[in-house]
Design a protein around this motif. Structure first.
Motif, PDB file in Angstrom:
ATOM      1  N   PHE A 149       0.837  -1.183   0.000  1.00 32.05           N
ATOM      2  CA  PHE A 149       0.000   0.000   0.000  1.00 32.05           C
ATOM      3  C   PHE A 149       0.883   1.249   0.000  1.00 32.05           C
ATOM      4  O   PHE A 149       0.473   2.296   0.488  1.00 32.05           O
ATOM      5  N   ASP A 150       2.091   1.097  -0.547  1.00 38.06           N
ATOM      6  CA  ASP A 150       3.033   2.222  -0.619  1.00 38.06           C
ATOM      7  C   ASP A 150       3.189   2.715  -2.054  1.00 38.06           C
ATOM      8  O   ASP A 150       4.164   3.385  -2.380  1.00 38.06           O
ATOM      9  N   THR A 151       2.234   2.400  -2.906  1.00 37.47           N
ATOM     10  CA  THR A 151       2.293   2.818  -4.299  1.00 37.47           C
ATOM     11  C   THR A 151       0.927   3.321  -4.744  1.00 37.47           C
ATOM     12  O   THR A 151      -0.109   2.886  -4.200  1.00 37.47           O
ATOM     13  N   THR A 152       0.927   4.237  -5.700  1.00 33.95           N
ATOM     14  CA  THR A 152      -0.332   4.789  -6.223  1.00 33.95           C
ATOM     15  C   THR A 152      -0.377   4.683  -7.740  1.00 33.95           C
ATOM     16  O   THR A 152      -0.981   5.505  -8.417  1.00 33.95           O
ATOM     17  N   ALA A 153       0.290   3.674  -8.284  1.00 30.58           N
ATOM     18  CA  ALA A 153       0.269   3.459  -9.733  1.00 30.58           C
ATOM     19  C   ALA A 153      -1.152   3.157 -10.201  1.00 30.58           C
ATOM     20  O   ALA A 153      -2.028   2.770  -9.416  1.00 30.58           O
ATOM     21  N   ALA A 154      -1.381   3.320 -11.499  1.00 29.31           N
ATOM     22  CA  ALA A 154      -2.708   3.102 -12.065  1.00 29.31           C
ATOM     23  C   ALA A 154      -3.204   1.688 -11.783  1.00 29.31           C
ATOM     24  O   ALA A 154      -2.439   0.728 -11.854  1.00 29.31           O
ATOM     25  N   PRO A 155      -4.490   1.530 -11.457  1.00 28.85           N
ATOM     26  CA  PRO A 155      -5.033   0.194 -11.228  1.00 28.85           C
ATOM     27  C   PRO A 155      -5.164  -0.581 -12.535  1.00 28.85           C
ATOM     28  O   PRO A 155      -5.201   0.007 -13.623  1.00 28.85           O
ATOM     29  N   ASP A 156      -5.231  -1.883 -12.410  1.00 28.70           N
ATOM     30  CA  ASP A 156      -5.443  -2.738 -13.576  1.00 28.70           C
ATOM     31  C   ASP A 156      -6.924  -2.726 -13.920  1.00 28.70           C
ATOM     32  O   ASP A 156      -7.758  -3.256 -13.176  1.00 28.70           O
ATOM     33  N   VAL A 157      -7.255  -2.103 -15.049  1.00 25.85           N
ATOM     34  CA  VAL A 157      -8.645  -2.078 -15.519  1.00 25.85           C
ATOM     35  C   VAL A 157      -8.736  -2.708 -16.905  1.00 25.85           C
ATOM     36  O   VAL A 157      -9.627  -2.397 -17.694  1.00 25.85           O
ATOM     37  N   GLY A 158      -7.779  -3.590 -17.210  1.00 21.35           N
ATOM     38  CA  GLY A 158      -7.782  -4.257 -18.499  1.00 21.35           C
ATOM     39  C   GLY A 158      -7.091  -3.488 -19.606  1.00 21.35           C
ATOM     40  O   GLY A 158      -7.259  -3.804 -20.787  1.00 21.35           O
ATOM     41  N   GLN A 159      -6.252  -2.508 -19.246  1.00 18.58           N
ATOM     42  CA  GLN A 159      -5.611  -1.671 -20.256  1.00 18.58           C
ATOM     43  C   GLN A 159      -4.501  -2.387 -21.017  1.00 18.58           C
ATOM     44  O   GLN A 159      -4.068  -1.909 -22.071  1.00 18.58           O
ATOM     45  N   ALA A 160      -4.060  -3.533 -20.531  1.00 22.62           N
ATOM     46  CA  ALA A 160      -2.946  -4.225 -21.189  1.00 22.62           C
ATOM     47  C   ALA A 160      -3.261  -4.575 -22.638  1.00 22.62           C
ATOM     48  O   ALA A 160      -2.387  -4.495 -23.514  1.00 22.62           O
ATOM     49  N   GLU A 161      -4.497  -4.940 -22.926  1.00 22.37           N
ATOM     50  CA  GLU A 161      -4.852  -5.335 -24.294  1.00 22.37           C
ATOM     51  C   GLU A 161      -4.728  -4.160 -25.258  1.00 22.37           C
ATOM     52  O   GLU A 161      -4.143  -4.290 -26.348  1.00 22.37           O
ATOM     53  N   ALA A 162      -5.259  -3.004 -24.868  1.00 24.01           N
ATOM     54  CA  ALA A 162      -5.176  -1.828 -25.734  1.00 24.01           C
ATOM     55  C   ALA A 162      -3.729  -1.393 -25.936  1.00 24.01           C
ATOM     56  O   ALA A 162      -3.322  -1.037 -27.048  1.00 24.01           O
ATOM     57  N   ILE A 163      -2.944  -1.447 -24.875  1.00 18.45           N
ATOM     58  CA  ILE A 163      -1.536  -1.059 -24.980  1.00 18.45           C
ATOM     59  C   ILE A 163      -0.781  -2.042 -25.868  1.00 18.45           C
ATOM     60  O   ILE A 163       0.030  -1.648 -26.714  1.00 18.45           O
ATOM     61  N   SER A 164      -1.053  -3.332 -25.699  1.00 19.87           N
ATOM     62  CA  SER A 164      -0.379  -4.349 -26.511  1.00 19.87           C
ATOM     63  C   SER A 164      -0.705  -4.192 -27.987  1.00 19.87           C
ATOM     64  O   SER A 164       0.182  -4.262 -28.852  1.00 19.87           O
ATOM     65  N   ASP A 165      -1.968  -3.951 -28.300  1.00 18.59           N
ATOM     66  CA  ASP A 165      -2.372  -3.782 -29.700  1.00 18.59           C
ATOM     67  C   ASP A 165      -1.698  -2.558 -30.322  1.00 18.59           C
ATOM     68  O   ASP A 165      -1.243  -2.603 -31.478  1.00 18.59           O
ATOM     69  N   THR A 166      -1.628  -1.481 -29.547  1.00 20.43           N
ATOM     70  CA  THR A 166      -1.006  -0.263 -30.067  1.00 20.43           C
ATOM     71  C   THR A 166       0.481  -0.467 -30.289  1.00 20.43           C
ATOM     72  O   THR A 166       1.046  -0.028 -31.306  1.00 20.43           O
ATOM     73  N   MET A 167       1.143  -1.137 -29.378  1.00 24.14           N
ATOM     74  CA  MET A 167       2.576  -1.401 -29.530  1.00 24.14           C
ATOM     75  C   MET A 167       2.850  -2.279 -30.748  1.00 24.14           C
ATOM     76  O   MET A 167       3.809  -2.030 -31.500  1.00 24.14           O
ATOM     77  N   SER A 168       2.018  -3.277 -30.953  1.00 26.97           N
ATOM     78  CA  SER A 168       2.200  -4.150 -32.119  1.00 26.97           C
ATOM     79  C   SER A 168       2.057  -3.374 -33.415  1.00 26.97           C
ATOM     80  O   SER A 168       2.834  -3.568 -34.366  1.00 26.97           O
ATOM     81  N   ALA A 169       1.085  -2.481 -33.464  1.00 22.83           N
ATOM     82  CA  ALA A 169       0.890  -1.670 -34.667  1.00 22.83           C
ATOM     83  C   ALA A 169       2.085  -0.765 -34.922  1.00 22.83           C
ATOM     84  O   ALA A 169       2.530  -0.597 -36.064  1.00 22.83           O
ATOM     85  N   ILE A 170       2.646  -0.207 -33.862  1.00 28.00           N
ATOM     86  CA  ILE A 170       3.816   0.672 -34.013  1.00 28.00           C
ATOM     87  C   ILE A 170       5.005  -0.120 -34.547  1.00 28.00           C
ATOM     88  O   ILE A 170       5.723   0.333 -35.454  1.00 28.00           O
ATOM     89  N   MET A 171       5.212  -1.291 -34.001  1.00 26.14           N
ATOM     90  CA  MET A 171       6.328  -2.132 -34.466  1.00 26.14           C
ATOM     91  C   MET A 171       6.180  -2.466 -35.951  1.00 26.14           C
ATOM     92  O   MET A 171       7.155  -2.485 -36.700  1.00 26.14           O
ATOM     93  N   HIS A 172       4.958  -2.730 -36.367  1.00 27.03           N
ATOM     94  CA  HIS A 172       4.702  -3.099 -37.756  1.00 27.03           C
ATOM     95  C   HIS A 172       4.861  -1.905 -38.688  1.00 27.03           C
ATOM     96  O   HIS A 172       5.409  -2.047 -39.801  1.00 27.03           O
ATOM     97  N   GLU A 173       4.395  -0.731 -38.259  1.00 23.50           N
ATOM     98  CA  GLU A 173       4.374   0.442 -39.126  1.00 23.50           C
ATOM     99  C   GLU A 173       5.682   1.222 -39.131  1.00 23.50           C
ATOM    100  O   GLU A 173       5.963   1.954 -40.086  1.00 23.50           O
ATOM    101  N   HIS A 174       6.493   1.088 -38.086  1.00 30.91           N
ATOM    102  CA  HIS A 174       7.708   1.904 -37.974  1.00 30.91           C
ATOM    103  C   HIS A 174       8.936   1.065 -37.626  1.00 30.91           C
ATOM    104  O   HIS A 174       9.639   1.346 -36.648  1.00 30.91           O
ATOM    105  N   PRO A 175       9.252   0.042 -38.405  1.00 32.73           N
ATOM    106  CA  PRO A 175      10.400  -0.812 -38.056  1.00 32.73           C
ATOM    107  C   PRO A 175      11.726  -0.049 -38.049  1.00 32.73           C
ATOM    108  O   PRO A 175      12.596  -0.324 -37.208  1.00 32.73           O
ATOM    109  N   LEU A 176      11.910   0.904 -38.950  1.00 28.47           N
ATOM    110  CA  LEU A 176      13.178   1.635 -39.001  1.00 28.47           C
ATOM    111  C   LEU A 176      13.326   2.603 -37.832  1.00 28.47           C
ATOM    112  O   LEU A 176      14.427   2.791 -37.317  1.00 28.47           O
ATOM    113  N   ASP A 177      12.210   3.213 -37.425  1.00 28.02           N
ATOM    114  CA  ASP A 177      12.267   4.133 -36.277  1.00 28.02           C
ATOM    115  C   ASP A 177      12.639   3.404 -34.993  1.00 28.02           C
ATOM    116  O   ASP A 177      13.174   4.012 -34.059  1.00 28.02           O
TER     117      ASP A 177
END
Length: 471
Positions: free
Chosen positions: A112-140
């Protein structure tokens, strides 16, 4: 029992580190011999004029160094050399500035010594966005990011906007989280030796980080309504600070929000004495507070900082700072020098989450979840004095007599719950006692959060026994 008495007026770092260093020196030079019993914490605290919590942290530190052993009810004893740790001397940076935060808690410990964001299922949206970035910007992904695309700045302007205030994209600097953004401003605006104003209680890791790069901390007073403008002016007139770090909305750890009148007065003082303001709005952005930001009263000298750590995901290090006119390039350069630069993946990820509205959706869900837990706090701790607010992932608990902050923290930890005592939020050397603890509740499962609250309530109700056992 030894009659040894340390002198904490000498040495460097926080008082508890100085005390621990003097205990170690006394053991090394034979003043404290093997088997000697250290003074009871309450007695030593009285003799040298510090809080019991300070002595308790010093004793814990020498215990970590392998120099002493202790048992509840028996006391703390110096170990013989054969039993003492043969480890290398403690890292002075870690021991001086880490305070009470543990990098890893033992299995089963409720954090109870942390105030990071709670888990509300955001991992899926973040994972999908990261995958799209990797696919669209391989050189970057294979090179350094030297030029930021325009939507990175627009994303920051969108995320930081509050009420009637919206910064221009030209004022925005993307950063590796709010902490990095704040340190970039400090590095850009101040020089070694410059003074920075902090409240006595605040997010103290900024003051410690600033001290590491040679800035000096001065403390201003606050009351039940927050920072006192008259004392801020006194400090500005006498000490001539260059900058002030403030959390006007949902202050950490007190949860207080400054009134319209006080914000206006603070802005006027800052303008009168040419003091730059950093407005940390991480928690404020999670409230429905409609009070204008400091930046609306003093736009020419206020840097507004926000990010994703409390409302979206702490691990992706998303943050932005809005700068007064003509300061954004200077802060951007400082951020690159103090952090090594913004990686493309994180910059693009945070920008997309903000621009598509996914970050807003996650924040709404996080606020709703935190608000449900805040209601739980009010129910479980009914009858106790505390400060909390819907959407804010911590509460500031007033301890009933005879509890002291450090002792209560130790008692809670022995019951499997890790919380923050008041010393964690002291921006500088201060022996004043508030008799409060901050309890974060955003990262546990809801059922585990309630279990932890019930444990803490039982410890509170065991006040007399706890005082005797953990002192």
């Amino acid at each position: 029992m030894t009659n040894w008495l340390p002198d904490v007026s000498t040495g460097t770092g926080p008082i508890y580190v100085r005390l621990a260093d003097q205990i170690e020196s006394a053991i090394s030079d034979g003043t404290l011999v093997a088997g000697a019993k250290l003074p009871p914490q309450r007695n030593l605290a009285y003799d040298i004029g510090v809080t019991i919590g300070t002595v308790g942290r010093a004793y814990s530190l020498v215990h970590e160094r392998g120099l002493v052993s202790g048992e509840v009810g028996r006391g703390t004893y110096v170990l013989p050399p054969s039993q003492a740790n043969s480890a290398m001397p403690a890292d002075p940076i870690r021991t001086s500035w880490s305070r009470s935060k543990l990098p890893d808690a033992e299995p089963g410990i409720l954090r109870f010594d942390t105030t990071a964001a709670p888990d509300v299922g955001q991992a899926e949206a973040i994972s999908d966005t990261m995958s799209a970035i990797m696919h669209e910007h391989p050189l970057d992904m294979t090179s350094y990011t030297r030029i930021f695309p325009p939507h990175w700045f627009e994303a920051g302007a969108r995320w930081l906007a509050r009420g009637n205030w919206r910064p221009s994209p030209e004022s925005i600097v993307p950063a590796l989280g709010a902490h990095a953004a704040i340190m970039a401003v400090i590095a850009a605006i101040t020089a070694p030796g410059d003074k920075i104003v902090f409240e006595h209680l605040t997010y103290s890791r900024i003051s410690r980080s600033a001290s590491l790069i040679g800035r000096r901390t001065i403390l201003t007073e606050a009351d039940a309504e927050g920072l006192i403008p008259e004392d801020f002016e006194r400090l500005c007139a006498q000490q001539h600070p260059k900058l002030a770090f403030l959390m006007p909305t949902a202050h950490n750890p007190s949860v207080v929000s400054l009134s319209y009148e006080r914000r206006k007065a603070v802005a006027e003082v800052a303008r009168k004495y040419n003091v730059t303001l950093i407005e940390d709005d991480l928690y404020g952005a999670m409230t429905d507070d409609e009070t204008p930001l400091l930046a609306e009263f003093a736009p020419e000298r206020t840097f507004v900082v926000g990010g994703f750590s409390k409302s979206v995901a702490a691990g992706i290090r998303g943050g932005w700072v809005s700068c007064p006119a003509h300061f954004s390039q200077r802060v951007s350069n400082a951020h690159k020098m103090v952090t090594g630069g913004m990686p493309f993946m994180l910059g693009e990820l945070c920008a997309r989450l903000a621009m598509t509205g996914e970050a807003d959706d996650i924040r709404r869900q996080a606020i709703a979840e935190i608000s449900r837990r805040e209601a739980m706090v009010r129910r479980v701790f009914e009858g106790y004095e505390l400060a909390s607010r819907p959407g804010v992932p911590f509460f500031w608990l007033k301890l009933p007599d005879p509890w002291l902050s450090g002792i209560f923290k130790n008692a809670a930890f022995r019951e499997g719950v890790l919380i923050d005592d008041e010393d964690e939020f002291k921006a500088g050397r201060s022996d004043r006692a508030y008799h409060r603890v901050r309890i974060g509740f955003s990262t546990q499962e809801a059922s585990e959060a309630e279990r932890g609250f019930q444990i803490l309530r039982r410890v509170l109700e065991n006040g007399g026994a706890g005082y005797d056992s953990y002192a």
